[in-house]
Design a protein around this motif. Structure first.
Motif, mmCIF file in Angstrom:
data_model
loop_
_atom_site.group_PDB
_atom_site.id
_atom_site.type_symbol
_atom_site.label_atom_id
_atom_site.label_comp_id
_atom_site.label_asym_id
_atom_site.label_seq_id
_atom_site.Cartn_x
_atom_site.Cartn_y
_atom_site.Cartn_z
ATOM 1 N N ARG A 3 -5.256 -24.983 -16.529
ATOM 2 C CA ARG A 3 -6.433 -24.758 -16.365
ATOM 3 C C ARG A 3 -7.184 -24.546 -17.905
ATOM 4 N N LYS A 19 0.040 -23.566 -13.460
ATOM 5 C CA LYS A 19 -1.344 -23.859 -12.999
ATOM 6 C C LYS A 19 -2.349 -23.143 -14.098
ATOM 7 N N ALA A 51 1.608 -29.373 -15.914
ATOM 8 C CA ALA A 51 0.932 -28.813 -14.752
ATOM 9 C C ALA A 51 2.027 -27.971 -13.777
ATOM 10 N N ARG A 56 6.146 -25.958 -4.397
ATOM 11 C CA ARG A 56 4.939 -25.877 -3.944
ATOM 12 C C ARG A 56 4.572 -26.265 -2.421
ATOM 13 N N GLY A 95 -2.330 -29.589 -8.569
ATOM 14 C CA GLY A 95 -3.325 -28.513 -8.686
ATOM 15 C C GLY A 95 -4.725 -29.201 -9.048
#
Length: 289
Positions: free
Chosen positions: A251, A247, A244, A193, A72
């Motif tokens: 951030r 996500k 992580a 992912r 990410g």
């Protein structure tokens, strides 16, 4: 409430075992709306601080992102830096070195991209690739045509750590603050992912055969990352191991670290070149025209 990020920071000289560092923590938000509200507040604060950084013109900020594939990095950069003036920020992505770059020392190509004072520079991958992918793939090291007494593993890795530490201390002394983020993704979340990319035709292009080859080398990468984190985290240029798997959490954590670092700098807007009386006189003239 301010997010606490100290738990993510690698202490100088700390021996790192990544299995002891979380890839997922409790959410820092209650729902999507709360996440968006918190991130927006951080983005606005970062924009204010970036303007001050530019006006003060004594410091630069370098953000370095490293991670396994699909962790990410692009999303963090896109969302966290969304409110920053593009004139004050530059993003560089470093992939396979060119023939010209291979003819220079391993720090040469990134040194040319360091941010000027007053600006924020972002490295999406960086000179740390030289102690990560190069370590996992010895054939890359052979292609660098180094002197034989220099290129011997394992001695070369402590030497490169030393070179990196010296560079970052030099940058600190000259006003560049370096923040480094390892987005710590679990192997299971990476699998999910990757599958999502394969199932979405609009994201198929993000997946390559190399992604699977690199995934098979997961244990070697984890070991390389762990040693690198422990050897190159310092007071002047700390590493942050950011969980992580979520996500949004990642951030929010990164945004808080960046905001805190900028807010800690002793910055102020320059004094105006005109005194109060002169400014008042000009305002009066402008109001009549």
């Amino acid at each position: 409430m301010k997010m606490q990020t100290q738990a993510c920071r690698v202490a100088p000289g700390q021996k790192v075992k990544l299995k002891h560092w979380a890839t997922a923590v409790d959410p820092l938000y209650s729902d999507k709306s709360d996440y968006e509200k918190k991130l927006q507040a951080q983005v606005e604060r970062l924009s204010e601080l970036q303007n001050l950084l530019y006006a003060h013109n004594r410091y630069a900020l370098l953000l370095i992102f490293q991670a396994m594939d699909a962790a990410g990095k692009d999303g963090v950069i896109k969302h966290v830096m969304s409110g920053v003036n593009p004139q004050g920020c530059q993003v560089f992505s470093f992939k396979h070195p060119s023939a010209q770059e291979l003819e220079h020392d391993f720090l040469w190509r990134t040194t040319q991209c360091l941010p000027e004072r007053g600006r924020i520079g972002i490295f999406n991958r960086s000179y740390y690739e030289e102690v990560l992918i190069v370590r996992v793939h010895p054939e890359i090291l052979k292609a660098q045509t180094l002197p034989k007494d220099t290129a011997r593993a394992p001695a070369i890795w402590p030497q490169r750590y030393e070179s990196i530490n010296n560079l970052e201390q030099h940058l600190y002394r000259n006003g560049t603050r370096v923040l480094k983020f390892f987005l710590h993704l679990s192997k299971e979340e990476q699998r999910k992912r990757f599958l999502a990319r394969l199932e979405d035709s609009a994201k198929n292009w993000k997946f390559t055969a190399d992604d699977m080859s690199e995934r098979e080398l997961w244990p070697k990468y984890q070991q390389a990352y762990a040693e690198m984190l422990g050897a190159t985290s310092s007071e002047e240029a700390p590493w942050h191991v950011v969980p992580a798997d979520d996500k949004r959490n990642a951030r929010l954590i990164v945004s808080q670290v960046v905001v805190d670092a900028l807010a800690a700098l002793k910055m102020s807007y320059p004094e105006p070149t005109l005194d109060a009386a002169e400014l008042d006189a000009i305002k009066k003239r402008l109001s009549r025209t």
